[in-house]
Scaffold this active site. Structure first.
Site, PDB file in Angstrom:
ATOM      1  N   GLY A  11       0.843  -1.203   0.000  1.00 49.82           N
ATOM      2  CA  GLY A  11       0.000   0.000   0.000  1.00 49.82           C
ATOM      3  C   GLY A  11       0.876   1.249   0.000  1.00 49.82           C
ATOM      4  N   ARG A  72       1.092  -5.161  -5.209  1.00 50.08           N
ATOM      5  CA  ARG A  72       1.309  -6.331  -4.350  1.00 50.08           C
ATOM      6  C   ARG A  72       1.453  -7.497  -5.323  1.00 50.08           C
ATOM      7  NH1 ARG A  72      -0.707  -3.887   0.568  1.00 50.08           N
ATOM      8  NH2 ARG A  72      -2.609  -2.716   0.201  1.00 50.08           N
ATOM      9  N   ASP A 103       5.348  -4.673   6.116  1.00 54.62           N
ATOM     10  CA  ASP A 103       5.882  -5.999   6.478  1.00 54.62           C
ATOM     11  C   ASP A 103       5.851  -7.010   5.329  1.00 54.62           C
ATOM     12  OD1 ASP A 103       3.157  -6.135   6.608  1.00 54.62           O
ATOM     13  OD2 ASP A 103       3.071  -7.197   8.525  1.00 54.62           O
ATOM     14  N   THR A 125       4.246   2.747   5.899  1.00 59.67           N
ATOM     15  CA  THR A 125       2.857   2.264   5.895  1.00 59.67           C
ATOM     16  C   THR A 125       2.032   3.120   6.840  1.00 59.67           C
ATOM     17  OG1 THR A 125       1.364   0.515   6.632  1.00 59.67           O
ATOM     18  CG2 THR A 125       3.565   0.435   7.545  1.00 59.67           C
ATOM     19  N   ASP A 127      -0.304   2.179   8.454  1.00 58.49           N
ATOM     20  CA  ASP A 127      -0.753   1.342   9.578  1.00 58.49           C
ATOM     21  C   ASP A 127       0.156   1.479  10.806  1.00 58.49           C
ATOM     22  OD1 ASP A 127      -2.566   0.501   7.686  1.00 58.49           O
ATOM     23  OD2 ASP A 127      -1.551  -1.392   7.287  1.00 58.49           O
ATOM     24  N   ASP A 129       2.434  -0.394  11.857  1.00 57.26           N
ATOM     25  CA  ASP A 129       2.385  -1.670  12.584  1.00 57.26           C
ATOM     26  C   ASP A 129       3.715  -2.428  12.519  1.00 57.26           C
ATOM     27  OD1 ASP A 129       2.288  -2.133   9.876  1.00 57.26           O
ATOM     28  OD2 ASP A 129       0.751  -3.672   9.959  1.00 57.26           O
ATOM     29  N   ARG A 171      -5.467  -2.095   8.809  1.00 56.86           N
ATOM     30  CA  ARG A 171      -5.424  -3.550   8.637  1.00 56.86           C
ATOM     31  C   ARG A 171      -5.638  -4.225   9.991  1.00 56.86           C
ATOM     32  NH1 ARG A 171      -3.637  -6.136   3.997  1.00 56.86           N
ATOM     33  NH2 ARG A 171      -2.614  -4.287   3.243  1.00 56.86           N
TER      34      ARG A 171
HETATM   35  O1  F6P Z   1      -1.594  -1.297   4.589  1.00 55.04           O
HETATM   36  C1  F6P Z   1      -2.180  -0.094   4.224  1.00 55.04           C
HETATM   37  C2  F6P Z   1      -3.653  -0.270   3.995  1.00 55.04           C
HETATM   38  O2  F6P Z   1      -4.190   0.989   3.641  1.00 55.04           O
HETATM   39  C3  F6P Z   1      -4.433  -0.868   5.170  1.00 55.04           C
HETATM   40  O3  F6P Z   1      -4.706   0.085   6.177  1.00 55.04           O
HETATM   41  C4  F6P Z   1      -5.661  -1.380   4.464  1.00 55.04           C
HETATM   42  O4  F6P Z   1      -6.258  -2.433   5.194  1.00 55.04           O
HETATM   43  C5  F6P Z   1      -5.113  -1.868   3.158  1.00 55.04           C
HETATM   44  O5  F6P Z   1      -3.906  -1.170   2.935  1.00 55.04           O
HETATM   45  C6  F6P Z   1      -6.029  -1.640   1.988  1.00 55.04           C
HETATM   46  O6  F6P Z   1      -5.425  -2.208   0.875  1.00 55.04           O
HETATM   47  P1  F6P Z   1      -5.940  -1.971  -0.617  1.00 55.04           P
HETATM   48  O7  F6P Z   1      -5.616  -0.556  -0.984  1.00 55.04           O
HETATM   49  O8  F6P Z   1      -5.157  -2.956  -1.419  1.00 55.04           O
HETATM   50  O9  F6P Z   1      -7.400  -2.202  -0.599  1.00 55.04           O
END
Ligand code: F6P
Length: 319
Positions: A11, A72, A103, A125, A127, A129, A171
């Site tokens: 992300g 990803r 991660d 990130t 997050d 985390d 997340r």
């Molecule tokens: O890891 C960053 C994040 O924004 C999380 O907070 C969220 O759950 C996820 O990515 C959303 O991913 P995507 O943009 O692939 O839907």
């Protein structure tokens, strides 16, 4: 080391561009060239490379998103995909790689390191985390975006004397929700790291009402489930109606804050110093405002917990 690669993966997070800029300019200072890899590991597999120079990264420090694009990659999870990525990197003359991401991205980086290809990770990130660093690039900007949104919702919540449930990203982590809830003055903050106590949530709503407070803000981390479910559960228990706002991807965009730009600059530059001096398999991070490096293996084996003191403070100040 004369040629290093850099990619952004997973992300996106505001400040990634500031980190790329720092990598490129620090490398130039140390006499190394930088190859940018498009779309993270997917670009490594496809051989999607571009030379980055000081002028390529000009006028990017303030931009959200990532000029290198991100993805990803499922293919990079396979042995064949990784072998192809390595082959391409080596053919291009890359002697090491800086991975800017979270991660999942570091798991990929560790595989490359174990195959003898030098890598350094830079945490980015929203997050926040990632163990081993107090902050990841992008968290502060996302936090400010969330708090700004909460401020706006608070205005209409007050006017209509309503309960608002606000779902924040993160997340499986409640770091962003806790910080946004504390800074946004939320009455209850629901995070995956702590049990959800509906009796306490209802108790707080009732106490607030008794002292004349007719609006309420409840912040929910996406990791605890849906904010809509929280709204339904409150309605089941109290017959009180609430409105739900899911902040979503606006939290990932926007100009990085000064904090994130400075953090990205410091971490990006340090990552280059480590790589050029022959160090691999580490993540750079910040602890108590000092730049540190931690083994990627240790980072990936850990789990970042919530600061209990901050959690209790948020609860104490909410009523
Ligand atoms: O890891 C960053 C994040 O924004 C999380 O907070 C969220 O759950 C996820 O990515 C959303 O991913 P995507 O943009 O692939 O839907």
């Amino acid at each position: 080391m004369k040629t290093i690669g850099v990619l952004t993966s997973g992300g996106d997070a505001p400040g990634m561009n500031a980190a790329i800029r720092a990598v490129v300019r620090k490398a130039q200072k140390l006499g190394a060239e930088v190859i940018g890899v498009a779309r993270g590991y997917a670009g490594l597999i496809q051989g999607d490379f571009r030379r980055l120079t000081s002028s390529t990264v000009a006028d990017t420090i303030h931009r959200g998103g990532t000029i290198l694009l991100t993805a990803r990659s499922e293919e990079f999870l396979t042995e064949a995909g990784r072998a192809r990525a390595l082959e391409n990197a080596r053919r291009e003359g890359m002697e090491g790689l800086i991975v800017i991401g979270g991660d999942g991205s570091f798991r990929g980086a560790l595989h490359l390191h174990k195959k003898g290809f030098p890598v350094i990770g830079v945490p980015a990130t929203i997050d926040n985390d990632i163990p081993g660093t107090d902050y990841a690039i992008g968290f502060d900007t996302a936090l400010n975006t969330a708090v700004e949104a909460i401020n706006k919702i608070r205005d209409t919540a007050t006017s209509h004397e309503r309960i608002f449930i606000i779902e924040v990203m993160g997340r499986g982590s409640g770091q962003l929700a806790l910080a946004a809830g504390l800074a946004g003055g939320a009455e209850s903050i629901l995070i995956p790291e702590r049990p959800i106590d509906y009796d306490e949530i209802v108790n707080r709503l009732e106490k607030g009402r008794k002292r004349g407070k007719l609006h309420s803000i409840i912040v929910v981390a996406e990791g605890v489930g849906s904010a809509l479910e929280v709204s339904k559960e409150i309605a089941r228990r109290t017959a009180l109606e609430s409105r739900v706002t899911i902040l979503g991807h606006i939290q990932r965009g926007g100009n990085p804050t000064a904090f994130d730009r400075i953090l990205a600059s410091r971490l990006g530059a340090r990552a280059v110093e480590l790589l050029v001096s022959g160090i691999s398999g580490k993540m750079v991070g910040i602890r108590e405002n000092r730049i540190v490096d931690v083994d990627l293996e240790e980072v990936l084996a850990g789990k970042k917990d919530i600061d209990q003191e901050v959690y209790e403070l948020a609860n104490d100040l909410a009523l």
